[in-house]
Design an enzyme around this catalytic site. Structure first.
Site, PDB file in Angstrom:
ATOM      1  N   CYS A 104       0.854  -1.189   0.000  1.00 59.29           N
ATOM      2  CA  CYS A 104       0.000   0.000   0.000  1.00 59.29           C
ATOM      3  C   CYS A 104       0.892   1.242   0.000  1.00 59.29           C
ATOM      4  O   CYS A 104       1.834   1.316   0.782  1.00 59.29           O
ATOM      5  CB  CYS A 104      -0.880  -0.018   1.245  1.00 59.29           C
ATOM      6  SG  CYS A 104      -1.961   1.413   1.399  1.00 59.29           S
ATOM      7  N   HIS A 146      -9.054  -3.666  -2.326  1.00 63.41           N
ATOM      8  CA  HIS A 146      -8.101  -2.922  -1.487  1.00 63.41           C
ATOM      9  C   HIS A 146      -8.468  -1.428  -1.460  1.00 63.41           C
ATOM     10  O   HIS A 146      -8.541  -0.814  -0.390  1.00 63.41           O
ATOM     11  CB  HIS A 146      -6.681  -3.132  -2.036  1.00 63.41           C
ATOM     12  CG  HIS A 146      -5.611  -2.362  -1.327  1.00 63.41           C
ATOM     13  ND1 HIS A 146      -4.573  -2.968  -0.650  1.00 63.41           N
ATOM     14  CD2 HIS A 146      -5.392  -1.026  -1.185  1.00 63.41           C
ATOM     15  CE1 HIS A 146      -3.787  -2.042  -0.124  1.00 63.41           C
ATOM     16  NE2 HIS A 146      -4.257  -0.854  -0.438  1.00 63.41           N
ATOM     17  N   GLU A 147      -8.729  -0.863  -2.642  1.00 59.06           N
ATOM     18  CA  GLU A 147      -9.056   0.574  -2.729  1.00 59.06           C
ATOM     19  C   GLU A 147     -10.425   0.866  -2.117  1.00 59.06           C
ATOM     20  O   GLU A 147     -10.622   1.897  -1.472  1.00 59.06           O
ATOM     21  CB  GLU A 147      -9.010   1.064  -4.177  1.00 59.06           C
ATOM     22  CG  GLU A 147      -7.673   0.913  -4.883  1.00 59.06           C
ATOM     23  CD  GLU A 147      -6.501   1.444  -4.091  1.00 59.06           C
ATOM     24  OE1 GLU A 147      -6.657   2.427  -3.348  1.00 59.06           O
ATOM     25  OE2 GLU A 147      -5.410   0.851  -4.187  1.00 59.06           O
ATOM     26  N   HIS A 150     -10.185   1.322   1.467  1.00 61.55           N
ATOM     27  CA  HIS A 150      -9.655   2.646   1.849  1.00 61.55           C
ATOM     28  C   HIS A 150     -10.767   3.664   2.084  1.00 61.55           C
ATOM     29  O   HIS A 150     -10.699   4.452   3.025  1.00 61.55           O
ATOM     30  CB  HIS A 150      -8.734   3.197   0.754  1.00 61.55           C
ATOM     31  CG  HIS A 150      -7.294   2.821   0.919  1.00 61.55           C
ATOM     32  ND1 HIS A 150      -6.580   3.098   2.059  1.00 61.55           N
ATOM     33  CD2 HIS A 150      -6.422   2.201   0.083  1.00 61.55           C
ATOM     34  CE1 HIS A 150      -5.334   2.661   1.913  1.00 61.55           C
ATOM     35  NE2 HIS A 150      -5.211   2.105   0.729  1.00 61.55           N
TER      36      HIS A 150
HETATM   37 ZN    ZN Z   1      -3.616   1.120  -0.089  1.00 60.74          ZN
END
Ligand code: ZN
Length: 181
Positions: A104, A146-147, A150
């Site tokens: 990341c 993953h995004e 966030h």
């Molecule tokens: Zn990330």
């Protein structure tokens, strides 16, 4: 003369509260959003990343971009096409899962095996304001998940077993100290 200047945005690093925020919906895709996407794209390219979410550049917005390279049959990788996801929702994920090493941009130099679904179906709005629904698989699905984490204040370090998390506590502390704003 107008110069098309590349704009690299400062990254928010581990320890910054913006990375733990559930981000806000984007009400309207105005010029500011388009400029932000452009700047985020430049930032992503500069850092050689696969994806970047708005809170990683200090913006409380439900927006992320991805540019995931595609593996060719001959084993070579083709540069990824830019995708923009505004106000995304995860429609469904596959039962099939896989484990792969993940990193990341907000937690530099840390790579961990993370288990995620192999496929994901996402509904989101693009930069033109059009709603789309699409299924993604493999590395692209992983990157999207993953995004998407966030913009909900979730980091990939939250997705590993408790024992593995304990093992990296010291390393996380070091990263926090090193990148303290
Ligand atoms: Zn990330």
């Amino acid at each position: 003369m107008i110069l098309d200047k590349k704009m690299k945005l400062p990254l928010a690093y581990y320890g910054n509260p913006i990375l733990r925020k559930k981000c806000s919906q984007i009400e309207k895709i105005h010029e500011e959003i388009r400029q932000l996407v452009k700047d985020m794209t430049d930032t992503l390219i500069e850092h050689n990343g696969l994806g970047l979410a708005a809170p990683q550049v200090h913006r409380d917005l439900r927006l992320f971009i991805t540019a995931v390279p595609i593996e060719q049959p001959d084993g070579k990788w083709l540069a990824g096409q830019l995708r923009v996801f505004i106000n995304p929702t995860i429609v469904s994920v596959s039962e099939e899962i896989n484990s792969r090493s993940e990193g990341c941009l907000s937690i530099p130099s840390l790579y961990l095996e993370v288990i995620r679904p192999e496929r994901v179906t996402v509904r989101a709005t693009d930069l033109e304001g059009t709603i789309f629904e699409e299924e993604f698989s493999g590395l692209e699905a992983r990157c999207i998940l993953h995004e998407n984490d966030h913009i909900n204040g979730v980091l990939f370090i939250d997705r590993i077993p408790k024992k593995a998390r304990k093992d990296i506590e010291l390393k996380l502390k070091e990263i926090k100290e090193k990148y303290r704003g």
